[in-house]
Design a protein around this motif. Structure first.
Motif, PDB file in Angstrom:
ATOM      1  N   PHE A 180      80.292  -9.802  13.197  1.00  0.00           N
ATOM      2  CA  PHE A 180      81.155  -9.196  12.184  1.00  0.00           C
ATOM      3  C   PHE A 180      80.809  -9.713  10.786  1.00  0.00           C
ATOM      4  CE2 PHE A 180      84.956  -8.581   9.645  1.00  0.00           C
ATOM      5  CZ  PHE A 180      85.328  -7.294   9.983  1.00  0.00           C
ATOM      6  N   GLU A 181      80.737 -11.030  10.650  1.00  0.00           N
ATOM      7  CA  GLU A 181      80.406 -11.629   9.354  1.00  0.00           C
ATOM      8  C   GLU A 181      78.965 -11.329   8.953  1.00  0.00           C
ATOM      9  OE1 GLU A 181      81.964 -13.181  11.846  1.00  0.00           O
ATOM     10  OE2 GLU A 181      83.851 -13.942  11.013  1.00  0.00           O
ATOM     11  N   ALA A 182      78.070 -11.372   9.913  1.00  0.00           N
ATOM     12  CA  ALA A 182      76.664 -11.067   9.628  1.00  0.00           C
ATOM     13  C   ALA A 182      76.514  -9.641   9.106  1.00  0.00           C
ATOM     14  CB  ALA A 182      75.815 -11.268  10.882  1.00  0.00           C
ATOM     15  N   ALA A 183      77.264  -8.723   9.679  1.00  0.00           N
ATOM     16  CA  ALA A 183      77.199  -7.326   9.239  1.00  0.00           C
ATOM     17  C   ALA A 183      77.734  -7.166   7.820  1.00  0.00           C
ATOM     18  CB  ALA A 183      77.956  -6.429  10.204  1.00  0.00           C
ATOM     19  N   LEU A 184      78.755  -7.920   7.462  1.00  0.00           N
ATOM     20  CA  LEU A 184      79.279  -7.875   6.090  1.00  0.00           C
ATOM     21  C   LEU A 184      78.223  -8.331   5.088  1.00  0.00           C
ATOM     22  CD1 LEU A 184      82.849  -9.411   6.559  1.00  0.00           C
ATOM     23  CD2 LEU A 184      82.301  -7.030   6.055  1.00  0.00           C
ATOM     24  N   VAL A 185      77.599  -9.455   5.384  1.00  0.00           N
ATOM     25  CA  VAL A 185      76.596 -10.014   4.477  1.00  0.00           C
ATOM     26  C   VAL A 185      75.386  -9.099   4.376  1.00  0.00           C
ATOM     27  CG1 VAL A 185      75.000 -11.950   4.132  1.00  0.00           C
ATOM     28  CG2 VAL A 185      77.366 -12.388   4.837  1.00  0.00           C
ATOM     29  N   SER A 186      74.865  -8.661   5.506  1.00  0.00           N
ATOM     30  CA  SER A 186      73.661  -7.824   5.481  1.00  0.00           C
ATOM     31  C   SER A 186      73.932  -6.489   4.794  1.00  0.00           C
ATOM     32  CB  SER A 186      73.121  -7.606   6.893  1.00  0.00           C
ATOM     33  OG  SER A 186      73.972  -6.803   7.671  1.00  0.00           O
ATOM     34  N   PHE A 187      75.128  -5.952   4.965  1.00  0.00           N
ATOM     35  CA  PHE A 187      75.487  -4.683   4.336  1.00  0.00           C
ATOM     36  C   PHE A 187      75.518  -4.833   2.811  1.00  0.00           C
ATOM     37  CE2 PHE A 187      78.018  -0.999   3.219  1.00  0.00           C
ATOM     38  CZ  PHE A 187      77.584  -0.039   4.114  1.00  0.00           C
TER      39      PHE A 187
END
Length: 126
Positions: A33-40
């Motif tokens: 979830f957090e990784a997707a926020l950052v990468s987005f």
């Protein structure tokens, strides 16, 4: 021709999104979830910069670039919500590998971003 250029720009942004996501999830063992926020966030910035350079006419709808970037961020927040929903559905409900789910999420959001940017943010005023 715009869709082809946007596909190339979107492909570059998608590679950034997937690379950062992979690094965080697989390399640094961060939650998806957090990784997707950052990468987005990284990929949205790359997409905007490349889009105004190669695809859309910056300032076509909004006179000031900060308003345009704000609009891009609003469209992107909706895209982020769509992305996170796809990831949640595929990872949490259907036990997909996070990288496979991310690739599918990127594909879904590509069409949202293109349509919203073409018809709302960068539509030439008449």
């Amino acid at each position: 021709m715009t869709i082809v250029r946007y596909f190339l720009v979107g492909g570059a942004a998608a590679l950034v999104d997937l690379a950062v996501f992979t690094l965080l999830v697989k390399g640094l063992d961060q939650p998806w979830f957090e990784a997707a926020l950052v990468s987005f966030c990284f990929s949205t910035t790359v997409n905007y910069l490349l889009s105004i350079r190669f695809v859309f006419q910056s300032g076509a709808r909004f006179a000031r670039r900060r308003h345009e970037f704000g609009g891009v961020m609003l469209v992107s927040l909706a895209g982020l919500a769509i992305n996170q929903a796809v990831l949640w559905l595929l990872i949490e409900r259907h036990d997909f590998d996070p990288l496979v789910a991310k690739v599918i999420g990127i594909g879904v959001v590509f069409f949202w971003n293109y349509g919203a940017r073409k018809y709302f943010l960068f539509r030439v005023r008449t």
